[in-house]
Design a protein around this motif. Structure first.
Motif, PDB file in Angstrom:
ATOM      1  N   VAL B 102       0.837  -1.210   0.000  1.00 31.29           N
ATOM      2  CA  VAL B 102       0.000   0.000   0.000  1.00 31.29           C
ATOM      3  C   VAL B 102       0.867   1.252   0.000  1.00 31.29           C
ATOM      4  CG1 VAL B 102      -1.765   1.285   1.252  1.00 31.29           C
ATOM      5  CG2 VAL B 102      -1.867  -1.219   1.143  1.00 31.29           C
ATOM      6  N   PHE B 103       1.911   1.237   0.836  1.00 33.10           N
ATOM      7  CA  PHE B 103       2.793   2.401   0.903  1.00 33.10           C
ATOM      8  C   PHE B 103       3.647   2.536  -0.367  1.00 33.10           C
ATOM      9  CE2 PHE B 103       2.317   2.023   5.645  1.00 33.10           C
ATOM     10  CZ  PHE B 103       1.789   3.282   5.848  1.00 33.10           C
ATOM     11  N   ARG B 105       6.462   1.088  -0.760  1.00 32.53           N
ATOM     12  CA  ARG B 105       7.872   0.939  -0.389  1.00 32.53           C
ATOM     13  C   ARG B 105       7.978   0.121   0.903  1.00 32.53           C
ATOM     14  NH1 ARG B 105      10.634   6.282   1.617  1.00 32.53           N
ATOM     15  NH2 ARG B 105      11.647   4.717   2.921  1.00 32.53           N
ATOM     16  N   GLN B 107       8.580  -0.132   4.282  1.00 32.34           N
ATOM     17  CA  GLN B 107       8.718   0.794   5.404  1.00 32.34           C
ATOM     18  C   GLN B 107       7.962   0.361   6.653  1.00 32.34           C
ATOM     19  OE1 GLN B 107       6.741   4.562   4.182  1.00 32.34           O
ATOM     20  NE2 GLN B 107       5.265   4.013   5.753  1.00 32.34           N
TER      21      GLN B 107
END
Lengths: 174, 174
Positions: B102-103, B105, B107
């Motif tokens: 979703v991001f 990346r 993280q």
């Protein structure tokens, strides 16, 4: 007599000022779009999980749930029932110098000052929030100020990939 | 008649087996040195703070407190009163692939499987634990098995640097 009148007026004025100040503190702002206020007592709710986000967020977070949320999580029941509220508190991610001294190396990270995205809530109301998967979304800063409308427009699309888990990313930590 | 006797004996035996099994599950082991068992209901306690430890630990942790602990923390009162219990749950630190998608990346880090040091408790009893600063220390793995005596001997010396805060490292996250 004049002195007494003055005192009465002064006391009266002070009372009005004090009353107004306490009214303002009680009047919490609601978020745009979803009209959500900070739920009372959320800091006393039980723990769902914890997380660390790197990157631009760079925070440490705790996810708490009200009684309905915790019950549904523990029973593994989806969708979450109406009335469920999930809270997410984020703190900036900072090294703990006092802990690191004890460990003898830089390894300990703890909550620091609150970032702008300090508080988030997901509130389940399948009728009221029918167009956003049954959830209302809310974000507040440390002072209780809601984020703006543009920010609140990003919540639902971002949570949609978690549709299979009723839009909730966080799993219960056992 | 023989068949009935057999059935009665069989049922009786099964009952004894079932009873013994449930007894064993109820009998929780106590830690060496401090004689502490896992406090009932600790997972329902309120949140004190969260943390991430890098290095050999590489875990995500939540620190919870019983009512006495939370009250003392919020009022900033030291030393903690007798009866205080602070719980520390640790999970291995793992990337969340679903969150990262979703991001866009890598993280997001979330709780993974429990490490050997899954559960720790500090129990305040100024008389019983007078020789260790008024605190008893306890560590359990995910199966509720206490750590050994050698491990429990390291607790107090490691917490001594936090003497100014009654041996408690974790600060309350506001």
């Amino acid at each position: 007599m004049k002195r007494i009148t003055f005192l009465l007026v002064a006391v009266g004025t002070l009372s009005v000022v004090a009353f107004t100040a306490s009214r303002q503190a009680d009047e919490e702002a609601a978020t745009p779009i979803f009209g959500i206020k900070i739920p009372h007592g959320y800091r006393d709710w039980r723990l769902v999980s914890v997380a660390h986000e790197e990157g631009n967020l760079n925070d440490l977070r705790a996810i708490l749930g009200n009684d309905l949320a915790i019950k549904a999580y523990r029973e593994g029941k989806l969708p979450f029932p109406d009335g469920t509220i999930i809270a997410r508190i984020a703190w900036s991610y900072v090294p703990s110098e006092e802990n690191n001294k004890v460990f003898g190396r830089a390894q300990s990270f703890v909550p620091g000052p609150a970032p702008d995205w300090y508080l988030q809530f997901m509130v389940k109301d399948s009728k009221k929030y029918a167009t956003t998967g049954g959830w209302g979304f809310a974000q507040f800063n440390k002072d209780g100020k809601p984020a703006d409308e543009a920010m609140h427009k990003t919540c639902f699309p971002c949570h949609e990939p978690a549709k299979a888990r009723d839009l909730v990313f966080t799993r219960y930590a056992r």
